[in-house]
Design an enzyme around this catalytic site. Structure first.
Site, PDB file in Angstrom:
ATOM      1  N   ASP A   1      36.514 -34.008  20.563  1.00 47.97           N
ATOM      2  CA  ASP A   1      36.280 -33.138  21.137  1.00 47.97           C
ATOM      3  C   ASP A   1      37.491 -32.221  21.860  1.00 47.97           C
ATOM      4  O   ASP A   1      38.622 -32.703  21.970  1.00 47.97           O
ATOM      5  CB  ASP A   1      35.146 -33.351  22.170  1.00 47.97           C
ATOM      6  CG  ASP A   1      34.409 -31.976  22.793  1.00 47.97           C
ATOM      7  OD1 ASP A   1      34.304 -30.880  22.293  1.00 47.97           O
ATOM      8  OD2 ASP A   1      33.557 -32.091  23.413  1.00 47.97           O
ATOM      9  N   LYS A   2      37.091 -31.000  22.134  1.00 42.75           N
ATOM     10  CA  LYS A   2      38.175 -30.096  23.047  1.00 42.75           C
ATOM     11  C   LYS A   2      37.447 -29.628  24.209  1.00 42.75           C
ATOM     12  O   LYS A   2      36.405 -29.198  24.081  1.00 42.75           O
ATOM     13  CB  LYS A   2      38.437 -29.132  22.016  1.00 42.75           C
ATOM     14  CG  LYS A   2      39.543 -28.075  22.538  1.00 42.75           C
ATOM     15  CD  LYS A   2      38.549 -26.615  22.793  1.00 42.75           C
ATOM     16  CE  LYS A   2      39.278 -25.572  23.224  1.00 42.75           C
ATOM     17  NZ  LYS A   2      38.365 -24.305  23.689  1.00 42.75           N
ATOM     18  N   HIS A   3      38.284 -29.484  24.960  1.00 40.82           N
ATOM     19  CA  HIS A   3      37.766 -28.701  26.333  1.00 40.82           C
ATOM     20  C   HIS A   3      38.869 -27.706  26.820  1.00 40.82           C
ATOM     21  O   HIS A   3      40.155 -28.066  26.802  1.00 40.82           O
ATOM     22  CB  HIS A   3      37.463 -29.693  27.564  1.00 40.82           C
ATOM     23  CG  HIS A   3      37.062 -28.956  28.879  1.00 40.82           C
ATOM     24  ND1 HIS A   3      35.769 -28.743  29.024  1.00 40.82           N
ATOM     25  CD2 HIS A   3      37.760 -28.711  29.907  1.00 40.82           C
ATOM     26  CE1 HIS A   3      35.782 -27.954  30.367  1.00 40.82           C
ATOM     27  NE2 HIS A   3      36.907 -28.203  30.685  1.00 40.82           N
ATOM     28  N   SER A   4      38.449 -26.516  27.247  1.00 41.96           N
ATOM     29  CA  SER A   4      39.347 -25.534  27.907  1.00 41.96           C
ATOM     30  C   SER A   4      38.889 -25.364  29.351  1.00 41.96           C
ATOM     31  O   SER A   4      37.681 -25.485  29.695  1.00 41.96           O
ATOM     32  CB  SER A   4      39.255 -24.231  27.327  1.00 41.96           C
ATOM     33  OG  SER A   4      40.008 -23.178  27.868  1.00 41.96           O
TER      34      SER A   4
ATOM     35  N   THR B   1      31.230 -20.936  26.457  1.00 39.22           N
ATOM     36  CA  THR B   1      30.978 -20.874  25.034  1.00 39.22           C
ATOM     37  C   THR B   1      29.468 -20.958  24.754  1.00 39.22           C
ATOM     38  O   THR B   1      29.048 -20.403  23.539  1.00 39.22           O
ATOM     39  CB  THR B   1      31.387 -22.202  24.727  1.00 39.22           C
ATOM     40  OG1 THR B   1      32.762 -22.296  24.651  1.00 39.22           O
ATOM     41  CG2 THR B   1      31.211 -22.465  23.037  1.00 39.22           C
TER      42      THR B   1
ATOM     43  N   ARG C   1      30.120 -28.192  45.912  1.00 33.03           N
ATOM     44  CA  ARG C   1      31.341 -27.755  45.931  1.00 33.03           C
ATOM     45  C   ARG C   1      31.287 -26.206  45.616  1.00 33.03           C
ATOM     46  O   ARG C   1      32.348 -25.337  46.401  1.00 33.03           O
ATOM     47  CB  ARG C   1      32.318 -28.290  44.755  1.00 33.03           C
ATOM     48  CG  ARG C   1      32.554 -29.714  45.038  1.00 33.03           C
ATOM     49  CD  ARG C   1      33.080 -30.737  43.795  1.00 33.03           C
ATOM     50  NE  ARG C   1      34.310 -29.892  43.281  1.00 33.03           N
ATOM     51  CZ  ARG C   1      34.553 -29.763  41.776  1.00 33.03           C
ATOM     52  NH1 ARG C   1      33.911 -30.277  41.058  1.00 33.03           N
ATOM     53  NH2 ARG C   1      35.830 -29.116  41.579  1.00 33.03           N
TER      54      ARG C   1
ATOM     55  N   SER D   1      35.083 -34.014  37.174  1.00 33.04           N
ATOM     56  CA  SER D   1      33.916 -33.173  36.654  1.00 33.04           C
ATOM     57  C   SER D   1      34.039 -32.956  35.159  1.00 33.04           C
ATOM     58  O   SER D   1      33.177 -33.200  34.432  1.00 33.04           O
ATOM     59  CB  SER D   1      34.068 -32.118  37.621  1.00 33.04           C
ATOM     60  OG  SER D   1      32.777 -30.867  36.832  1.00 33.04           O
TER      61      SER D   1
ATOM     62  N   LYS E   1      31.717 -35.809  31.940  1.00 32.36           N
ATOM     63  CA  LYS E   1      30.752 -35.253  30.908  1.00 32.36           C
ATOM     64  C   LYS E   1      31.317 -35.359  29.619  1.00 32.36           C
ATOM     65  O   LYS E   1      30.479 -35.819  28.761  1.00 32.36           O
ATOM     66  CB  LYS E   1      30.512 -33.789  31.115  1.00 32.36           C
ATOM     67  CG  LYS E   1      29.807 -33.474  32.341  1.00 32.36           C
ATOM     68  CD  LYS E   1      29.369 -32.050  32.379  1.00 32.36           C
ATOM     69  CE  LYS E   1      30.772 -30.894  32.636  1.00 32.36           C
ATOM     70  NZ  LYS E   1      30.980 -31.090  34.130  1.00 32.36           N
ATOM     71  N   LYS E   2      32.577 -35.611  29.324  1.00 32.04           N
ATOM     72  CA  LYS E   2      33.392 -35.905  28.001  1.00 32.04           C
ATOM     73  C   LYS E   2      33.041 -37.398  27.842  1.00 32.04           C
ATOM     74  O   LYS E   2      32.842 -37.841  26.446  1.00 32.04           O
ATOM     75  CB  LYS E   2      34.672 -35.462  28.040  1.00 32.04           C
ATOM     76  CG  LYS E   2      35.008 -33.746  28.068  1.00 32.04           C
ATOM     77  CD  LYS E   2      34.128 -33.138  26.948  1.00 32.04           C
ATOM     78  CE  LYS E   2      34.342 -31.687  27.022  1.00 32.04           C
ATOM     79  NZ  LYS E   2      33.741 -31.050  26.014  1.00 32.04           N
TER      80      LYS E   2
END
Length: 450
Positions: free
Chosen positions: A95-98, A135, A183, A198, A202-203
């Site tokens: 996977d990828k996260h930005s 996204t 938060r 955070s 999830k990942k």
């Protein structure tokens, strides 16, 4: 069950005081806090005010690496953790996260490209908030696309096309959902350990074997300075490693819009054109290939960066990535022939923002442009705000561009004439035009590996 058995009997006030006074929280104390976030009442439950107090103490006092790993793992275990071994998938789960920016639609292309190269990408994505786009909002510009397909439909989509871009279910890291809501209204978002936990909880709950992270830096990013971006990248990579997940982070520029558009339907149109080869903006292509190469290397699908980029380019040029994207969209309820007819809505009016003088674009306030899209209705001020997928900006010029008085700085896509004037003035003010040549930051500024 095992982690809860080890939980401390310390009350919330003692745990809060420990961090308030600069102490180190034990794993048991952290697990008690996370368990308390998932309880609405009864023994061990934490109130919103207690959660906010500990969050503020963490913002002010920080967390060391061991604490951050413990918080991440406890939040991961607060709900369902996905397992893929019995799902009939073939390939490493990647996977990828930005960390978020303006015009960043890379996830839309990267998931099917990596899938075309042999990876499996169950991409759990988010919605936009504030000046950054999301996204899921871009995908929902496609009529019928569902971001919550359910477990079996998700697995079947992955079996058939190797990628599925969806939202997090309510059972995935529920402690993070509660803590983030606290938060968000208590000025405690800006904390590297809390951001790290955070993102990664999830990942990790998505059952990944490898993760590539795009940490944005610049005036359109959460991390405004290189040092802050480096701190966040290191925290993400080393915490992921401590939790058993292979990860690499690229620090990339967000002092200019990525690509030339900002807005959900406009960016979706760009993503489809990118996949089909109709148009590929050079910076977007360079970033997509760089992130994809790291994903292939982490997953063992390539042995060196040059080979990985060549493999990704073949996946693009052969049409394999576009075909996988089209199949994913169809399986998740979107248009059945999305590459030929995406059925994207178009704003009623498109108006040019003119430079008004001659010179060179010195810099661009990317955050301000993102907020123009929000003001038009294309983004959210609060979670749950409705989105108008049609509106946004296109033809956005990059810093360093030479312009004349009648040249276009960007085009504003508006739903009605009433919002046009204010949006055009705000968009114009985001560009600074001068006479000198200014150096622009490189696209990829650093790389962090465990």
């Amino acid at each position: 069950a095992a982690s809860r058995h080890r939980m401390t009997s310390d009350p919330p006030t003692r745990i809060i005081a420990t961090k308030r006074d600069g102490g180190t929280l034990s794993t048991a104390q952290i697990e008690a806090f996370v368990h308390g976030l998932t309880q609405s009442q009864g023994p061990g439950a934490w109130s919103d005010s207690q959660a906010a107090a500990l969050a503020m103490a963490i913002v002010l006092r920080g967390m060391n690496r061991e604490e951050t790993v413990a918080l991440t793992q406890a939040m991961t275990r607060s709900g369902e953790v996905l397992h893929w071994a019995a799902s009939g998938l073939h390939g490493p789960v990647l996977d990828k996260h930005s960390t978020g920016g303006v015009g960043d639609k890379v996830s839309l292309m990267l998931a099917p490209i990596v899938a075309a190269c042999g990876g499996v990408v169950p991409m759990v994505s988010g919605r936009g908030l504030g000046h950054t786009g999301g996204t899921l909002d871009k995908l929902e510009a496609l009529p019928g696309y569902t971001v919550d397909p359910g477990d079996e439909r998700l697995r079947e989509t992955l079996r058939q096309c190797g990628c599925a871009i969806v939202g997090a279910s309510a059972d995935l890291a529920p402690a993070d959902r509660r803590l983030y809501a606290v938060r968000d209204v208590t000025a405690t978002v800006e904390s590297v350990p809390l951001i790290t936990a955070s993102i990664l909880s999830k990942k990790l709950a998505a059952g990944l074997q490898g993760l590539v992270l795009d940490v944005k830096v610049g005036n359109g990013a959460f991390a405004a300075t290189p040092q802050m971006a480096l701190d966040l990248a290191r925290s993400l990579v080393h915490t992921a490693r401590g939790a058993g997940l292979r990860a690499t982070a690229l620090i990339t520029d967000m002092s200019q819009v990525l690509g030339t558009t900002a807005g959900n339907a406009l960016e979706m149109r760009d993503a489809i054109d990118f996949l089909t080869g109709a148009a590929r903006e050079p910076r977007t292509l360079a970033l997509t290939l760089a992130l994809g190469a790291e994903a292939l290397l982490i997953g063992g699908l390539a042995t060196d960066a040059d080979g990985a980029r060549a493999q990704l380019q073949r996946g693009l040029d052969s049409g394999a990535a576009a075909e996988r994207f089209a199949r994913m969209v169809s399986l998740l309820g979107g248009p059945t022939d999305v590459l030929a007819d995406a059925r994207l809505q178009v704003a009623p009016e498109t108006l040019p923002v003119l430079a008004g003088r001659s010179g060179i674009v010195q810099r661009c306030n990317v955050r301000a442009l993102g907020l123009v899209v929000v003001a038009l209705g294309g983004g959210r001020v609060r979670p749950g705000d409705p989105i108008d997928a049609r509106v946004g900006l296109s033809d956005i010029v990059a810093p360093g561009t030479r312009v004349g008085p009648k040249d276009v700085l960007c085009r504003v896509h508006v739903a009605d004439a009433e919002s046009a004037g204010t949006a055009m003035a705000a968009a114009h003010a985001a560009f600074e035009i001068g006479d000198g040549v200014v150096p622009t930051p490189g696209l990829i500024q650093d790389c962090v590996r465990a």
